[in-house]
Scaffold this active site. Sequence first.
Site, short mmCIF file in Angstrom:
data_model
loop_
_atom_site.label_atom_id
_atom_site.label_comp_id
_atom_site.label_asym_id
_atom_site.label_seq_id
_atom_site.Cartn_x
_atom_site.Cartn_y
_atom_site.Cartn_z
CE LYS A 134 38.03 9.74 -42.34
NZ LYS A 134 38.42 8.34 -42.26
NE ARG B 180 47.49 9.80 -40.09
CZ ARG B 180 46.88 10.70 -39.32
NH1 ARG B 180 45.68 10.43 -38.82
NH2 ARG B 180 47.44 11.85 -39.05
NE ARG C 198 43.54 6.58 -35.18
CZ ARG C 198 42.34 6.89 -35.65
NH1 ARG C 198 42.09 6.82 -36.93
NH2 ARG C 198 41.39 7.25 -34.85
CD GLU D 277 44.59 6.05 -44.24
OE1 GLU D 277 45.03 6.90 -43.43
OE2 GLU D 277 43.55 5.41 -44.06
CG PHE E 24 47.77 12.63 -45.42
CD1 PHE E 24 48.00 12.93 -44.10
CD2 PHE E 24 47.10 11.45 -45.73
CE1 PHE E 24 47.60 12.08 -43.10
CE2 PHE E 24 46.69 10.57 -44.73
CZ PHE E 24 46.95 10.90 -43.41
NE ARG F 153 39.02 11.96 -32.31
CZ ARG F 153 39.16 11.15 -33.35
NH1 ARG F 153 38.91 11.59 -34.56
NH2 ARG F 153 39.54 9.91 -33.19
P1 AMP Z 1 38.54 8.20 -38.38
O1 AMP Z 1 39.27 6.89 -38.43
O2 AMP Z 1 37.18 8.17 -38.92
O3 AMP Z 1 38.69 8.89 -37.02
O4 AMP Z 1 39.31 9.19 -39.38
C1 AMP Z 1 40.64 9.55 -39.20
C2 AMP Z 1 41.50 8.73 -40.10
O5 AMP Z 1 41.29 9.11 -41.45
C3 AMP Z 1 42.97 8.94 -39.94
O6 AMP Z 1 43.53 8.25 -38.87
C4 AMP Z 1 43.51 8.44 -41.26
O7 AMP Z 1 43.80 7.05 -41.18
C5 AMP Z 1 42.36 8.59 -42.20
N1 AMP Z 1 42.62 9.44 -43.36
C6 AMP Z 1 42.29 9.07 -44.60
N2 AMP Z 1 42.62 10.00 -45.49
C7 AMP Z 1 43.21 11.01 -44.81
C8 AMP Z 1 43.77 12.27 -45.18
N3 AMP Z 1 43.78 12.67 -46.45
N4 AMP Z 1 44.26 13.05 -44.19
C9 AMP Z 1 44.24 12.64 -42.89
N5 AMP Z 1 43.73 11.46 -42.48
C10 AMP Z 1 43.21 10.65 -43.43
#
Ligand code: AMP
Length: 616
Positions: free
Chosen positions: A263, A268, A287, A327, A368, A473
């Site tokens: 991650k 994004r 995003r 990303e 990705f 989500r």
């Molecule tokens: P969060 O911001 O904690 O809701 O996590 C989701 C975000 O993780 C996504 O919007 C992406 O920006 C990020 N992300 C980072 N690495 C990845 C990955 N390998 N696949 C999908 N999302 C990722």
Amino acid sequence: MALFAVVAELAERLAKEAGKLKKRAAIAETISAMHAASPESEDSGLLALYLAGTPFPEADSRKLNAGGALLSKALLAVSGASDQMLTAAYRRHGDMGAAAFDLLPAARAEKDPELTLADVAETFAAMAVAKTTAIRAALVEGLLGRATPLEAKYLLKLMLGDMRIGVKQSLVEEAIAAAAGASVDAVRRAVMLEADLGDAVLRAFSGTLHEARMRLFHPLGFMLASPVETPEEAMDRFTEKPAKVPVANAAVIQGVEAFLEDKYDGMRAQIHCGDPDQPGRVAIYSRNKEDVTESFPELEEAFAQVRSEVGATAGSLIPCSLIFDGEILGWDFEQGRALPFAVLGQRIGRKRVSNEWRQQVPVVFMAFDLMYADGELLLELPLRERRNRLEAVVERLVERVASPLVVDERARDSQAVLFAAEESASVERLIMSPSRLVESAEEIDRAYADARARANEGVMLKAAGSIYQPGRRGLAWVKLKRELATLDVVVTGAEFGHGRRAGILSDYTFAVRGDKGELLNVGKAYSGLTDVEIGEMSAWMMEHTLDDQGFFRTVEPLMVLEVAFNNIMRSGRHASGFALRFPRILKIRTDKPVSEIDTVMRVEEVYQSQVDKPVE
Ligand code: AMP
């Protein structure tokens, strides 16, 4: 000719109606009536568009270029109200449209509405091409000058893109389907492909929804992940439950396959490129669906190299139109790994990116997913297949998707980037995120530790057979990132919120204790509490105000909160010398005395425990 008053009156009704079904019925009824009155006109399409709070269709990149400052000036000019009156009305509602309703002379409500939907659309079109702010302001004043107070209220809300009537685009799509007797799925699909709610209305009534074709250069929704706390929980999510299956079939029950990736902690983004009809055009969307292409010129230059290729047979062209999901990362080319988010963060939002920034924080795109390729939308394919296609595309393009580290800035405006490319070394800007299948919680645990050691945030797991669900989500993607320790802090100040929270002290500044027992601010949070809790907190803050500075109040340091956050940065913004990233309130700790809140020393410890210690 339909009147804008119809939109305003319907919007007012919808704002007061809580039931979704009733809202949908009211919208459908109005769309039907408007279509029946004038089937050939664009009125019913404009109605749908405006109810969704969008002056232009999403596929249309025009902007009104009218922010709060311009609109409030125009409102002052047409209403004759004073600055103080506007501030007071704004503070009452937290919304300029509602403020306008209060400020415009009541006599105006008596006049017959005259603005048509076509008038509004024409004015919006003129605003988008207006060369100066003065011209734009005059257009807004012209519009507001002819409006009743109710129309002005919704014109302003529409221009600000924030209707606040509890109507999302998806509800308008359902209403269009109901009005035209079409299927909701068919409407949604056409809107996703063409990003034009107005056109979708016309298509729905003329029975041509199935003829909608994907257009590039409008953002599709991003698929998001759900959080899990432990590798076991992640594994559990991807394992079918044997519960109701007969024992004889037990052998066919297997763990669902999942891909594991790091991650990354960047930004994004979705990249559109390679349209044969618009060679060299690239769009990068964030995003929240903003076009951020300007902020990443080196990616624009690199992806502009994606062009249709001449095929093996004479004259044939291999098309190459693509939509990537991935990303944007600040990249350390020497070490081959991502820079901390805080470093990338410094250049996010910059419109003009100097060579200094290009060199200091070089960026790459970590792809990705592949959402669209050569005329085919891939969202319905299983991830396994999308990854295969992505791999093939990246392999074919990786060397070409490159751009120079720095460009000749003098030449940039004359489009001489290609010359500059010869002057400084080009670097590859497209990377495919490494991904592999995992089968056990232990594997995930190890991968998590490896990801952290590479200074990434954690890991993502994605079901190999899952389709891409835009804007959702879902459970098909999960993210595993353990929270750092939480901090117990004391609230030292509070600020009034906006919109629904206007007039409520809902944003809290909080502190930890310094070496000499003094309180040192370390962050500010506004999320995590329920509306009821915020209401109570606000009342408490009012009573315990030490210094009322208008929007901000210093309060007695008595209220202890437990806060979580994504990471800690060194920062000059707060007296503690640290700042918390994405702080969220976990609990109001009425059980904890202020004497026991955490110290700057503790903050330093948590900071040091981060593998990727960011500096702001
Ligand atoms: P969060 O911001 O904690 O809701 O996590 C989701 C975000 O993780 C996504 O919007 C992406 O920006 C990020 N992300 C980072 N690495 C990845 C990955 N390998 N696949 C999908 N999302 C990722």
